[in-house]
Design a protein around this motif. Structure first.
Motif, PDB file in Angstrom:
ATOM      1  N   LEU A 272      68.818  16.821  52.164  1.00 27.23           N
ATOM      2  CA  LEU A 272      69.913  17.241  53.021  1.00 27.23           C
ATOM      3  C   LEU A 272      71.192  17.423  52.215  1.00 27.23           C
ATOM      4  O   LEU A 272      71.996  18.315  52.492  1.00 27.23           O
ATOM      5  N   GLN A 273      71.364  16.582  51.224  1.00 29.17           N
ATOM      6  CA  GLN A 273      72.564  16.679  50.396  1.00 29.17           C
ATOM      7  C   GLN A 273      72.548  17.941  49.544  1.00 29.17           C
ATOM      8  O   GLN A 273      73.590  18.576  49.340  1.00 29.17           O
ATOM      9  N   THR A 276      72.962  21.987  52.190  1.00 29.72           N
ATOM     10  CA  THR A 276      73.931  21.737  53.250  1.00 29.72           C
ATOM     11  C   THR A 276      73.863  22.767  54.372  1.00 29.72           C
ATOM     12  O   THR A 276      74.462  22.560  55.423  1.00 29.72           O
ATOM     13  N   THR A 297      79.076  15.304  56.092  1.00 28.98           N
ATOM     14  CA  THR A 297      78.899  15.979  57.378  1.00 28.98           C
ATOM     15  C   THR A 297      77.986  17.183  57.213  1.00 28.98           C
ATOM     16  O   THR A 297      78.261  18.068  56.402  1.00 28.98           O
ATOM     17  N   LEU A 298      76.910  17.216  57.975  1.00 34.12           N
ATOM     18  CA  LEU A 298      75.932  18.305  57.939  1.00 34.12           C
ATOM     19  C   LEU A 298      76.133  19.158  59.186  1.00 34.12           C
ATOM     20  O   LEU A 298      75.498  18.956  60.216  1.00 34.12           O
ATOM     21  N   LEU A 301      72.910  21.356  60.628  1.00 30.64           N
ATOM     22  CA  LEU A 301      71.654  20.747  61.053  1.00 30.64           C
ATOM     23  C   LEU A 301      71.619  20.637  62.579  1.00 30.64           C
ATOM     24  O   LEU A 301      72.418  19.928  63.186  1.00 30.64           O
ATOM     25  N   ASN A 322      77.494  11.997  61.168  1.00 29.67           N
ATOM     26  CA  ASN A 322      77.254  12.972  60.098  1.00 29.67           C
ATOM     27  C   ASN A 322      76.526  14.227  60.564  1.00 29.67           C
ATOM     28  O   ASN A 322      76.377  15.180  59.794  1.00 29.67           O
ATOM     29  N   VAL A 323      76.012  14.230  61.785  1.00 23.87           N
ATOM     30  CA  VAL A 323      75.292  15.404  62.293  1.00 23.87           C
ATOM     31  C   VAL A 323      75.895  15.808  63.635  1.00 23.87           C
ATOM     32  O   VAL A 323      75.240  15.697  64.676  1.00 23.87           O
TER      33      VAL A 323
END
Length: 807
Positions: A272-273, A276, A297-298, A301, A322-323
């Motif tokens: 995920l990192q 992005t 912060t994604l 997603l 973060n999502v």
């Protein structure tokens, strides 16, 4: 100019004759018109010199096509043949040589088989898109494909190709943007080295592909940057991924599917990192142990499925921040524990949440109900009563699986928790409710008189402590398809109104205290697929109306009607980087379509074990289960009329008479259990004709004679026949010849000895002889006296009766 006459019953030849003078026609669709004499049709279409697109999908094409039939298609750019089982398919492909302008050829699911020859397709030098998916093509890819330098989209899914990608033409097709080799026998290194220079490749589908472990480290960083990668596996195919090192250099992924592999350790947060822009992530059915996302912060997603892993511990509160745009989250079938975090309520975009089959305890935070529309928390350890409250629910809530009281609610599943108390009568206010599952809880009390709406289709209340009678509780449920009230404490007679539920397909009242005779009103239900009345107190004979019952398999439309609404946000998104190939949008839509379908689990005992039949498995489950009651009398001959029956269990009753020979008519039967009754006679030899029979149990009856030992009957062990002392033959140790001879010999010897010994004894001993004749005389005198007495008694009373006297 475009003409579409698809989905019509037309005379194709006559129609073509009528339109072949349309010289400016460029786009022609003749889909699903049952084409015949295809050679004639194609030759006639050749007059359409401007034709650029020709679609002949979903036809049953007959006739012969030659190269000459395509000689006038000088401008044809797209030829679409999908779904037409072409008995001349190889001829069609090999006849395309002159059509050098062809840019798109789609022949998916057309019955192609055998090897691809090096000629035919190789002449299509301008071909950009080729779809040969869902056929039976074998062998290696033609070597001439190395020269197909213009090919951008290649779909070979679901064939029988056997080739090494390392040495195949695929490694030379550097113009590819889309490649699918799923469900073949291609051999590809797990590092994807053969595709390292495919800088234009954006979509790579390798599901169920044979991957080989490749430890070679490439000296150069791969040029490809994928947007879509799918490498999921089914249990029986392919090499399962255990390492994700080959993804270290991918930074532009939008959709990633690595489901059903053997990936171990913590969840790979680094993926995920590095990516992005990732939108959808499928990582279900792996072996992850912990779950944590990177502290960033994604924003992109929106879809995340990490179900059916081995993730333990509590859910981190950091994840939710973060999502912020996550709309679908599936963490089901893990080992998560503790409370469900109230922070879930801050995720305003969350549309679907599945936390089922974990170890969550306590209650459900009210905050998370404010914005969700689909919630599943079944199979946890949630406690407390069912509380319905309008002000805590989101108006869009239509697929809730915990608690709700909104008019749009269609499905409610609280199964496998520790909920107690009464079933709320407010459920009746849920006018759109179609599916209700409260099974495996500690609910008690009777069913409310106003319990469900008339739209209800499926009710599962098994394994609770519900009690009372069913006099009126469900009498308004005229659309019911599934009714499972098994393993509760209901009593009384089985209500008559069940016979009015014309759509009822699954009925399970097992493990209650119902009493009375078999409810003949059930014989009116012509849609029944399975009846389970076992473990009750029913008595009396089995009715002959069981024959016309006609157990049905027609469950498909009924079981799919609930919770099969579109979940469009889950489907494959539109992508500017792949413009055509028609199947792209459907691949994941079909994969995810069943995520929130109602499970329809119905359990019963057969084949000596307890089975749970779920979803479409119920399509095949046709059975009559009446065991552990007090039924008496003979087995009705009419029971053999139930031709679709797969399971028959009449064990642990008081049935008498013979095993009906007519059972041999049940040609699809898989399990017959008649054990623990009072059946007599022999086992009919005709039953050996039941080729599908896997379980046969007649133990503990009074059967006699030889056990049939032909066909599959030779595979049944001795436990199938225990407790029948006069049965003989394999698999029992008692041999029939020895048993029968011994019986007749002992019988003959005994009576011969008696006949000889009595005269000898009477001749030798005068005193015994005198007593013997005195006894015989006494018997004769007594019989005569009784006869005379009976005679005068009848005569005397007959005279009184004729004179009108009373006795």
């Amino acid at each position: 100019m475009e003409l579409d006459i698809s989905d019509n019953a037309i005379d194709a030849v006559a129609t073509i004759e009528g339109i072949k003078n349309l010289s400016h026609l460029e786009n022609l669709h003749l889909d699903d018109v049952h084409l015949k004499h295809v050679g004639t049709v194609v030759r006639a279409l050749g007059a359409l010199s401007s034709l650029r697109i020709l679609s002949l999908q979903y036809n049953t094409v007959e006739g012969i096509i030659t190269t000459q039939d395509f000689r006038n298609f000088s401008k044809l750019e797209q030829l679409i043949l999908d779904g037409s089982p072409l008995n001349t398919s190889r001829g069609i492909l090999s006849s395309l040589g002159p059509s050098t302008s062809l840019r798109l050829l789609s022949s998916s699911n057309t019955g192609l088989s055998g090897n691809l020859s090096d000629h035919g397709l190789c002449n299509l030098v301008k071909l950009q898109e080729l779809d040969l998916s869902f056929n039976g093509i074998t062998g290696r890819l033609p070597t001439c494909w190395r020269n197909m330098s213009s090919i951008r989209i290649l779909n070979l899914e679901d064939n029988e190709f056997t080739d090494s990608v390392m040495s195949s033409p695929l490694s030379s097709l550097t113009s590819l943007e889309f490649l699918s080799t799923s469900s073949n026998h291609f051999d590809i290194p797990s590092s994807l080295r053969p595709l390292a220079n495919h800088s234009r490749l954006k979509v790579l589908i390798l599901d169920d592909t044979k991957l080989t472990i490749d430890t070679t480290v490439a000296s150069l960083i791969p040029r490809l940057q994928l947007k879509v990668l799918s490498m999921s596996n089914s249990p029986s195919r392919g090499f399962k991924l255990t390492s994700l090192g080959f993804l270290n250099n991918q930074h532009d992924l939008r959709i990633l599917d690595l489901s059903s592999n053997d990936i171990q350790g913590p969840f790979p947060a680094w993926l995920l990192q590095n990516n992005t822009k990732l939108e959808k992530l499928f990582m279900e059915n792996n072996l992850f142990t912990t779950f944590k996302v990177p502290s960033m912060t994604l924003f992109n997603l929106s879809f995340m499925d990490i179900s059916n892993n081995n993730i333990r511990g509590k859910l981190s509160t950091e994840f939710w921040a973060n999502v912020p745009n996550l709309s679908y989250l599936n963490l089901s079938a893990n080992r998560l524990e503790g409370n469900i975090p109230s922070e879930l309520g801050s995720m305003k975009s969350l549309y679907i949440l599945d936390l089922s089959s974990n170890n969550f305890s306590a209650g459900l935070p009210i905050q998370i109900l404010l914005d969700l529309c689909h919630l599943n928390v079944a199979y946890n350890k949630l406690q407390g009563e069912i509380v319905l409250s309008d002000h805590t629910m989101n108006p869009c809530l239509s697929h809730l699986r915990l608690t709700a009281n909104m008019s749009s609610l269609m499905a409610l599943d609280l199964s496998k928790n520790q909920l107690d108390g009464l079933i709320p009568q407010e459920l009746y206010n849920l006018g759109w409710l179609e599916y209700l599952d409260l099974s495996d809880n500690n609910l008690s009390g009777p069913l409310p008189s106003l319990f469900i709406s008339q739209r209800m289709l499926h009710i599962h209340l098994s394994r609770n402590k519900l009690n009372g009678t069913l006099v009126h509780a469900l009498s308004n449920s005229s659309y019911l398809v599934t009714l499972d009230l098994s393993e509760n404490e209901f009593f009384g007679s089985i209500p008559y109104w069940l016979g009015n539920l014309s759509q009822l397909t699954i009925l399970s009242l097992k493990g209650n205290s119902f009493y009375g005779t078999f409810p003949e009103q059930l014989c009116r239900l012509k849609s029944l697929s399975m009846i389970d009345l076992s473990e009750n107190n029913l008595f009396g004979p089995l009715p002959s109306c069981l024959g016309p019952l006609n157990l049905s398999k027609d469950y498909t439309d009924k079981v799919t009607s609930t919770m099969n609404n579109e979940i469009h946000m889950i489907g494959w998104p539109s992508r500017p980087y792949v413009r055509s190939i028609k199947n792209n949008r459907e691949i994941y839509h079909m994969k995810m379509k069943g995520e929130f379908q109602a499970p329809h689990i119905v359990g019963f005992t057969t084949k000596r074990r307890f089975d749970s039949y779920k979803g479409y498995a119920l399509l095949k489950m046709v059975g009559l289960l009446l065991s552990c009651n007090q039924f008496s009398g003979e087995i009705p001959l009419e029971i053999a009329i139930l031709q679709e029956m797969l399971v028959l269990n009449l064990s642990h009753n008081k049935l008498t008479g013979h095993i009906p020979m007519s059972l041999s008519s049940l040609t699809k039967i898989e399990s017959i259990d008649l054990s623990y009754n009072n059946l007599i006679g022999s086992i009919p030899e005709e039953l050996t004709q039941l080729n599908s029979l896997e379980i046969f149990n007649v133990s503990y009856n009074d059967l006699s004679g030889a056990i049939p030992n032909k066909y599959q009957f030779g595979a049944f062990d001795e436990s199938s026949y225990y407790g029948n002392h006069l049965l003989c033959g394999l698999p029992l140790s008692k041999k029939c010849s020895t048993t029968i001879n011994t019986f007749y010999i002992s019988f003959g010897v005994s009576y011969t000895m008696v006949g000889l010994v009595i005269p000898v004894v009477l001749f030798i001993n005068p005193q015994w002889r005198q007593r013997w004749f005195h006894h015989v005389e006494l018997v004769i005198t007594t019989c005569q006296s009784l006869f005379i007495t009976c005679y005068y008694f009848v005569q005397d009373n007959f005279q009184k009766l004729s004179r009108g006297q009373t006795f």
